[in-house]
Every structure is written in structure tokens, then in C-alpha cells.
Design an enzyme around this catalytic site. Sequence first.
Site, mmCIF file in Angstrom:
data_model
loop_
_atom_site.group_PDB
_atom_site.id
_atom_site.type_symbol
_atom_site.label_atom_id
_atom_site.label_comp_id
_atom_site.label_asym_id
_atom_site.label_seq_id
_atom_site.Cartn_x
_atom_site.Cartn_y
_atom_site.Cartn_z
ATOM 1 N N HIS A 265 21.594 39.852 47.210
ATOM 2 C CA HIS A 265 21.131 39.193 45.988
ATOM 3 C C HIS A 265 21.147 37.670 46.055
ATOM 4 C CE1 HIS A 265 25.495 39.069 45.119
ATOM 5 N NE2 HIS A 265 25.204 38.069 44.308
ATOM 6 N N GLU B 273 18.228 32.676 47.547
ATOM 7 C CA GLU B 273 18.636 31.421 46.921
ATOM 8 C C GLU B 273 19.446 30.532 47.855
ATOM 9 O OE1 GLU B 273 20.854 29.933 42.831
ATOM 10 O OE2 GLU B 273 21.198 31.938 43.590
ATOM 11 N N ASP B 274 20.303 31.119 48.661
ATOM 12 C CA ASP B 274 21.273 30.329 49.418
ATOM 13 C C ASP B 274 20.981 30.223 50.905
ATOM 14 O OD1 ASP B 274 22.682 29.818 47.113
ATOM 15 O OD2 ASP B 274 24.007 31.538 47.336
ATOM 16 N N ASP C 270 44.760 52.841 16.407
ATOM 17 C CA ASP C 270 44.086 53.400 17.574
ATOM 18 C C ASP C 270 44.221 52.498 18.801
ATOM 19 O OD1 ASP C 270 42.572 51.450 16.481
ATOM 20 O OD2 ASP C 270 40.663 52.519 16.584
#
Length: 777
Positions: free
Chosen positions: A118, A122-123, A306
Site C-alpha cells: 500500500h 507513494e514512497d 453493562d
Amino acid sequence: MLNATSAPDVQPIDQRSTHPACGLVALRDRQIRSPDDYGIELPPWLRECINHVPPGIGHSCPTDSEALLAAAFDFAFQLHEGQFRASGDPYIVHPVAVADLLRDIGASASVIAAGFLHDVVEDTDVTPEQLESHFGPEVRELVEGVTKLGGLHFTNRTEAQAENLRKMFLAMASDIRVVLVKLADRLHNMRTLGALREEKRQRIARETREIYAPLANRLGIGRFKWELEDLSFKLLEPEAFREMQQEVATKRSEREERLGVTVQLLSDRLAAAGLENCEVNGRPKHLYGIWTKMQRQQKAFHEIYDVAALRILTPSVEACYRALAVVHDTFRPIPGRFKDYIGLPKPNGYQSLHTAVIGRHRPIEVQIRTLEMHQVSEFGIAAHWKYKEGGSPAAGGDTERFNWLRQLVDWQQEGGSDDHNDYLASIKEDLFDEEVFVFTPKGDVLGLRKGSTAVDFAYRIHSEVGNHCHGVRINDRLCPLSTPLQNGDFINILTSKTAHPSLDWLNFVATPTARNRIRQWYKRSHRDETIQRGKELLERELGRNGFDALLNSEAMTRVAERCNLHCTDDLLAALGFGAVTLHQVLNRLREEIRLQSEAEAQPLSNEDVARKLVEQAESTPARQDHAGVMPILGVERLDYRLGGCCSPLPGEAIVGTVALGNHGITIHRQECANVEAIPSERRLPVRWNPANDRNGQRFPVQLRIEVIDRVGILKDILMRLSDGSINVSDARVKTAYGKPARIDLRVELAGADLLQRTMDQIRSMADVLDIARTGQS
């Protein structure tokens, strides 16, 4: 570039990637190594994938799932080699953790591969086309959907955040699996924020709590939602988080003992009723959920019954209702606490029976669901959706379940999201759970926010239904459009081709979708009026002779472009509304006409002008403002003034320009349209003095507000500003019968951050239609 949605990223180092694009062929042909050769800790499942890959397999579009995952990891490992996170860890640790989270929630091999990859676009030097040649179009589309915006520069962080979210939601609309990768990416970043500075941690945590945790909830991914909320809670409310931890830990043994007795009792009763295949266990609530309930109900920790609850997993839907009967037979039910989310599922697909009963000595919450429903509640779309061959969600009931996403994307594409603050506010409101469920005339269920009216319902169906509605039948009775809707209401909207939205609707609509659609319609329908108003202002100043020819001239077109507008009509509309001032338009027009007439003339020597200014400055004492501190660095001993055309504020990027005629230095915002026409040699690099922030100096800014004309609106706005200790030095109101009123305010502010907060506060008022920052005329 400002990147509002990024979290811990690549540590700045000299070598971003040891593999330039020209080396991709060698990368592709390289064989997968053994797990131990990578030198980092790998999850057992990934080691198994690598071990099972046949020798000689590289990265060229592997079809086998294990080969795909091994090749994607190896590819990412090589491209990220030499990159490190802010913590000092090798950067590849992050993609591996993201892929591991995706596998935990049952994502497909393509999605897990996208988790490994991912960040490579970009990198590193890899392009989307090269990624597709290695791993196919499906992985490429997923990675592109997650990749943050590159190559664009934003004027502020709000704009960057809005643009990044726009891109993500558009990608989600084509393939919802994009958000799985994004959420896993954000979750691991939240786990590893320790190496970042405090300001950035706070910003990321706030964005996570406001956008990403509600988004995970909208998609039914409970496992991500709970951890994102607790991690944000820990950073944003550290004292409350520690207090909740201590309270929960102190009562844990007592609570577990009490739950153990109740679990055994229910298990025995279920078995006696022939439901021996049911599984009963305790369900501790997460810390943020407990804390928000305490805040909402204004109760102490011991009063929240709860804190822990019971969950019963059954083999079938029928068994759920039989188990509910056993629970209510064993314990006394609390009136008003039963909710049937099996018959009426939540919009995110969540299904379960909820009830609260009086247990042993205190109330207790019980959830009853099938195993399949439990998988959906934990993993959301990853467990629930089936995909077509192209990777998109299958058609069916899920299309309506995410109607909010379709409407958000439609609004973007229609240009209704131009205001970044409105867009972010809409996202934050739209992501939260609906609380009112009503029926369409065909019997379909529609979820809306609490307090929604028939107008909200109409715009939820379609913008055209909302724009042409003139009445409503609620449960077959004619009712006012402002009537709040209740659970179970049947709604029938009455429409007419001649009907149109009313500004009064803004006083009672509850959803941002409806509010923004009404404002959008108003701006579009009143465009002719604002153009005519702008034309009258300009004609009054320039005279009628030759006015039409001037409007159609090239000089006027260039003036529009310098004001960041597309055409002369846009310029006249902006002038009529007040987004630009008459003073600004006339100055730019005169400058364009002068440039045309002097195109062949010898330009003035800028060096001589600058030399005279310096000589004059040497005999002039340095200007000091407010406690002897120069507010602007770079103009020491020079005469300067703040440009009235843009009114720069501390926190905004600024530039100095040398004025012709020896009139000193003018300080502009860098994006000011007037700066474009000034040659670069007459521009000076300047910046705000950080030491001036402590002096409390304030600077004037002109605001123009368009409001619904009513008695007291100016007083309400001034009170809102007074509450924020903001001084108003001038206020003017212009009204016209049957039209919105226009308010011009000159306020004194310490910086750009305070300006943004001030505009947001005024924009949130019900009677405010629009607000814009203008120059000083």
C-alpha cells in the site's frame, strides 16, 4: 505537502529506496528467499507461504494465493529496504503488520497483498502501471485507492484532509475493500505513535476518533472500531483513560466471579430447554464505550451496569428467539431495553437481539446472535460481502445498506463539496450511527439521525425529491415538513415540479446532507441575481460607456483568472456575493489595462527601487510592534505594511513585495492573487516572528456573512464572537426585501487558527447561509 491523513511515515533519510525504477526488471526476476534471510520477525502464516512457494517463482502476476502473498511481501521488502520509520524500525515492519491485521479479519489474498504494497507507489519509484504488470489490475486498483495524494500542494491542513478523504471515498465507491486496507494501516499507525511529537499524535488521534473509528463502525468492523477508539481515548484523554483502567482492573475479579455464576446458570437453563449447542460467555466492554456512556448519562463508574455483558451464540435464527425466551424466563427483563436487530438490522449489517435483565444483585446486558452474525459484527464487510470477478461488492441488499456512501460521492461529483470545512463536517456527522428507522411507502427501511424530519428523509431518497417536496404524509396523516420522525413511521413525500427548497428548512433539518443540498440549491438558483448585482456594482464605478465591451475583453478574463475564477460570469457572481471586493477587481483591472498599454515600454529598474528603499531604511530606526518585538522577520529597518487585499495573519505563509514609487514593502499572503502580477525580483522572502505569538497582538480581517434576514441575527453573531473574546471593530448590515441579509464584519484576530475556528463557529449557526473572508475595501 500537507498530508492530513498520514500517520507515522517514512523517516527522512538520504536513500528513500535502494532500487530505482530502472532496476525493476531485476527485482521482478529475483527469486523468493527463505524466511530467515529477511532478517525480521515474520508471522507464522507468512513464513508458511514463503516456504510453500516453488523454487524459481518471481513476481510476474502469481495466480496462486500463497505465491501472490510471498511475492508481494518480497517485492515490498526490497523496495522499502533502506527506509525506516520514525521509531527507527525498518519500514517493512509496517506493511507486514497491516497485512497481518487484514488476514486476521478474513480478507482475501488480493487485499492482503495490497496491504503489503500500500505504500510502494507513494514512497518508492514504482508506478501503478508497473505494479499492475507484477500483480495484476485488482491489486493495483486497491493500492491506488489507498495511496495518499501526491504532487499536490494545499493551502492548509483542512484542505489536505478534505482532499484525501474525497479520494478515499471515491475509491470506496468503486471497491469498498479499499477501506479495509486504510483502516488496517491506521490501526497499526495508532499502535506505534510513540515516536512522533505530541502535537502530531494529538492530531492523528483526533482524526481517528472523529472519522476512522466511526467509519469502521459504519462498515461493521467492530474489532477495528473498539481498538481505534481506545487508542484515541488513551492519547486524547490520558487521565480519564488511566482512571478507567484502574476502575476496571479493581472490579475485575468480582465481576468475573459474578459473571461466571450467571453464565453457568444460563447454560444449564438453555440445555434444559433443548438448546445445548448454544455458547454463553462474558463480554467485557471497551474502555472508551464505558467512558462515553458515563459522560452521556452523567453517572459514576459503579452506576453503569453493562460494564460487562453476556453474549449467547446460537446455531440458528430460530434458536436466538428461543434463547431470548429462556433469558426472560430466568431473569426479570427491564422494560424498554429490548431491541431486535435481527428483524431490523443496523445499516452496517449488524444483527443481534439485545435485552437487559435483572441478574444476580444487579442489571446485566445480554446479546443473542448466530455465529454468522457474530462474524459480521467482528469483521464487518470482510466477513459479509461477496465479490464479483472484478473485485467490487456484489449487487443486492448491501447497495441500500451503504446509501450514505453513494450520496456522499454524488454530492462530491456535483460540486457541492467545494467548501472543505462543510465537507469535513458532513463526513463526521454522516459516519455516525443512525438512531431513527422509518419505512418508505414500499416498506423499505431507512436509517436517519435522531431528530430528522421529512425534509431529511426526502434528501436521503434523492436530491431531486428533496428539492421538489412540498408536503408529507406520516402514517397516512398530513403533517408539517418540520415534524420529527419517530421509529417505525411510514413516510410518503409529496412532490411538485413547481416546488423548491425554502431557507426556513435550514432551521429544522438535522442531517448535513439535507443542509448542504439546500444551500447548494440556493447558491445555484440565485446565481443570476448575484451576477446582476456584481454587474451593477462594476457599472456604477466604471460608467456605462463601453461597459459591455469591457466585460467581454481579454483584460476582464485575466482579472477573473487572477481571482482564481473560471470566467467573467464567475467573477461577477463572486463580486455580487462579496467573495471578492470591488476594490480588488478594479485594482486588477487597472493593472491589466496598464500592462496592455505599456507592453512595449521599458520596465522600471527594480534594483534602483530596492536600493533607494535600503538607503532610506538605513536612516530609519527599526520598526518594533507590541512590546518591542518585530512581528515580521525579513523586513528589519524597512518600512512595511500589511496588504489590505488579503489581510495576512500569523500562521499563514507570507511574502513581501517592493512597491513601485518608493512606497515601502507590502506583506501579502503567498496565495494572494495580487502577488501573481508582481515580478519575482520584486518579491522578498519574509516570515512571521514566532516570538510575537506571546505578545497577544491582533490583526484585522474582513468577513462577509450571508444570513437569513431576521431580527437579532447580528446580535447573535456578535455574542458568539464575544464568547470567544474576539473584538469586532466594524459591523455593517445590508438588507433587501425577500432576500438574505449581508453582514460585513471587521474582526481582530491573533492568527490563522483562530480565524478558522471563528468561521467554523459562525458557519455552524442555523441562520448562516455562507461566510467568506474578503479584502478590505
